[in-house]
Design an enzyme around this catalytic site. Structure first.
Site, PDB file in Angstrom:
ATOM      1  NE  ARG A  22     -17.353  35.798 -32.917  1.00  0.00           N
ATOM      2  CZ  ARG A  22     -18.433  36.154 -33.586  1.00  0.00           C
ATOM      3  NH1 ARG A  22     -18.981  37.341 -33.360  1.00  0.00           N
ATOM      4  NH2 ARG A  22     -18.978  35.345 -34.478  1.00  0.00           N
ATOM      5  CG  HIS A 114     -20.382  40.700 -37.281  1.00  0.00           C
ATOM      6  ND1 HIS A 114     -20.584  39.492 -36.685  1.00  0.00           N
ATOM      7  CD2 HIS A 114     -20.775  41.631 -36.381  1.00  0.00           C
ATOM      8  CE1 HIS A 114     -21.086  39.681 -35.476  1.00  0.00           C
ATOM      9  NE2 HIS A 114     -21.217  40.974 -35.258  1.00  0.00           N
ATOM     10  CG  ASP A 281     -21.443  33.589 -40.904  1.00  0.00           C
ATOM     11  OD1 ASP A 281     -21.266  34.817 -41.074  1.00  0.00           O
ATOM     12  OD2 ASP A 281     -21.322  33.034 -39.795  1.00  0.00           O
ATOM     13  CB  THR A 344     -29.639  34.944 -30.935  1.00  0.00           C
ATOM     14  OG1 THR A 344     -30.768  35.818 -31.080  1.00  0.00           O
ATOM     15  CG2 THR A 344     -28.522  35.432 -31.822  1.00  0.00           C
ATOM     16  CD  GLU A 363     -28.724  33.632 -36.172  1.00  0.00           C
ATOM     17  OE1 GLU A 363     -28.695  32.879 -35.195  1.00  0.00           O
ATOM     18  OE2 GLU A 363     -27.726  34.247 -36.600  1.00  0.00           O
ATOM     19  CD  GLU A 364     -31.070  40.655 -35.502  1.00  0.00           C
ATOM     20  OE1 GLU A 364     -30.952  41.725 -36.121  1.00  0.00           O
ATOM     21  OE2 GLU A 364     -30.199  40.198 -34.760  1.00  0.00           O
ATOM     22  CB  SER A 365     -27.524  39.310 -36.874  1.00  0.00           C
ATOM     23  OG  SER A 365     -27.492  37.896 -36.772  1.00  0.00           O
ATOM     24  CE  LYS A 376     -24.409  33.928 -38.909  1.00  0.00           C
ATOM     25  NZ  LYS A 376     -24.365  33.140 -37.676  1.00  0.00           N
ATOM     26  NE  ARG A 496     -26.219  43.147 -31.745  1.00  0.00           N
ATOM     27  CZ  ARG A 496     -25.383  42.257 -32.246  1.00  0.00           C
ATOM     28  NH1 ARG A 496     -25.699  40.977 -32.211  1.00  0.00           N
ATOM     29  NH2 ARG A 496     -24.247  42.618 -32.798  1.00  0.00           N
TER      30      ARG A 496
END
Length: 543
Positions: A22, A114, A281, A344, A363-365, A376, A496
């Site tokens: 990215r 995202h 996702d 992660t 995942e928490e995200s 996902k 984070r």
């Protein structure tokens, strides 16, 4: 039509992260940048001779141009067939499904998930392997090594393919099939869920708002929720994918999906609110007057999965990323099945799913999924919630309250400190790392430390070890703080901080989340010395 070999030189910094490469869009648009990375990927997988691939993306700016380049490079590298989503659109879970459905060799996904889109925002590319999942660490390491030694790339010379028309063409000896992006995915969802029960739920007057955030899930949600399941017209909002996501931030959380949150906390709230992200996702679930954290969502889905057809026989196991709360572990213990804690990155779930050790992952995200694909899957999670609501005939709030009464509540929140200067972010992490051996037994802001370590993962399937996956500090009373540097940003560093406080089954499950986390937040500030090192104690985003 001819293929040509174009000389090039390595470009620094093309190391894939947890979800591919990215960068800013203009970086990808630079001379040879995309071409170098795609050729390095082909080189890392042993070449493309005879290969068959899926190509698609979330529709963000530069998506269509990048697909044309990949098609020409695939042909030049010897690929025999490529399936592309119409207009370049394919959600990430849809790509995973198509790879598996067609037994293809892999797929290229054009997305920065995202992250915002547009010429001045973010772009990304990732390669998914033949199991449909993100490239494992060994493969991403080979790709990065190839980017450092690349001297040429191969590209065919033919006119751009018309991606707007469904059908089949042949270019430079390679078959190109443009397909409806929704069809195969919708057929899979119809196999997984009791669509008759969900239709009856909507027919009974059940109401919903699905915010597609002008991202890839819009066409899927429109076709399935409104078209097949009978949700009222207008249930899906912001349903047309736009190159800049309508200038929004396609991250389904209470901050970036604030209009949906405001609606769900109002007197006019529908029964269920949901949203998905850029590439489809991730998901957010909100009931009337109650937000469901991703950690709680995974736990509730796991506890109720038997109400949906494919999971009626039980779950093999539940896997969660390390920063995700332990809520799903408590469900696994009650069900008598294995609970796995991974780093992660969805690729770490792939081995567990392929080996049949896990059925649900999260995942928490805001990523949740199952063994139906190797990614996902945001819309899948929404449909599973709908299936559960249709069977239990209770509200989201009622289901959540009963879950906490049974298992206790893991109060949980993530604090994001974005665009931190990389040297300061690394200094904070090093400061914490240096303290780990001596923290146990110390008191921080009134909390006693019980454990402190740097998470390292031993894969139970292939025996591989992944080190340096986050710093964990546990406290007496069920509190925990986790520090990680995120790999999904494109500038500076994102720190984070994940905070957790367990209530116990006999504790108060009705507190305000931030109030319940106040002590562990104070302890995290003290041990990290963030005010001094990064000059900030106010996060950019709290979710």
């Amino acid at each position: 039509m001819t293929s040509q070999i174009t000389p090039t030189t390595p470009i620094e910094g093309q190391m894939p992260g947890t979800s591919g490469l990215r960068k800013k869009t203009r970086v990808f648009m630079g001379p040879n940048y995309l071409e170098n990375f795609i050729q390095a990927t082909f080189d890392a997988i042993g070449g493309g001779d005879g290969g068959r691939y899926i190509v698609g993306g979330d529709g963000r700016f530069f998506n269509k141009q990048a697909i044309q380049t990949i098609l020409k490079m695939a042909a030049a590298n010897g690929a025999t067939e490529v399936i592309v989503g119409q207009n370049g659109i394919l959600s990430t879970p849809a790509v995973s499904h198509l790879i598996r459905l067609n037994a293809f060799d892999g797929g290229f996904i054009l997305s920065a998930s995202h992250n915002p889109g547009g010429i001045d925002e973010d772009f990304g590319v990732k390669f998914n392997a033949s199991n449909g999942g993100p490239a494992p660490e060994k493969l991403t390491a080979r790709i990065f090594d190839a980017t450092k030694t690349i001297s040429r790339y191969k590209i065919a010379d033919f006119e751009d393919v018309d991606l707007s028309q469904i059908g089949e063409t042949r270019q430079a000896g390679m078959v190109i099939r443009v397909v409806d992006p929704v069809d195969a995915y919708q057929a899979l969802m119809a196999e997984l869920f009791d669509f008759d029960a969900i239709r009856a739920l909507f027919a009974s007057g059940f109401t919903m708002r699905f915010d597609a955030m002008h991202a890839v899930t819009g066409p899927y949600a429109k076709a399935i929720l409104e078209g097949t399941l009978g949700a009222a017209p207008g249930t899906v909002v912001n349903g047309i994918p736009l190159e800049d996501f309508g200038k929004g931030h396609p991250d389904p959380n209470p901050i970036w999906a604030k209009p949906l949150m405001d609606l769900m906390m109002s007197d006019n709230a529908p029964d269920l609110g949901a949203a998905s992200d850029g590439d489809g996702d991730r998901n957010m679930i909100v009931g009337r007057g109650v937000y469901v954290t991703p950690s709680d969502s995974l736990a509730v889905l796991a506890a109720n999965a038997h109400l949906a057809p494919p999971y009626r026989g039980g779950l093999a196991g539940i896997a969660r990323s390390m920063p995700t709360s332990a809520a799903s572990d408590r469900v696994a213990e009650k069900l008598g099945i294995a609970a796995y804690e991974t780093p992660t990155g969805w690729k770490f779930f792939g081995n567990l799913l392929d080996a049949g050790k896990a059925t649900l992952c999260g995942e928490e995200s805001a990523g949740t999924g199952s063994n139906h694909v190797r990614e996902k899957d945001g819309l899948w999670a929404v449909l599973l919630w709908l299936n559960i609501l249709a069977v239990r005939k209770q509200s989201v709030a009622e289901i959540l309250a009963e879950h906490w009464q049974t298992y206790g509540r893991d109060y949980y929140s993530r604090y994001d400190f974005e665009a931190v200067a990389s040297d300061k972010a690394n200094r904070l992490m090093d400061h914490l790392r240096d303290q780990l051996p001596d923290l146990a037994g110390k008191t921080l802001a009134g909390l006693t430390v019980t454990t402190a370590d740097e998470f390292s993962y031993l894969d139970p399937v292939d025996g591989s070890i992944s080190k340096n996956q986050g710093l964990r500090i546990g406290f007496e009373g069920g509190a925990r703080a986790v520090f990680r540097l995120s790999g999904t940003g494109t500038e500076g560093a994102t720190i984070r901080l994940y905070l957790e406080q367990y209530s116990g089954t006999d504790g108060d499950t009705t507190q305000d989340t931030q109030a319940a986390l106040a002590d562990v937040w104070a302890a995290a500030q003290q041990v990290s010395d963030m005010a001094q090192i990064i000059g900030r104690t106010t996060p950019d985003v709290i979710t």
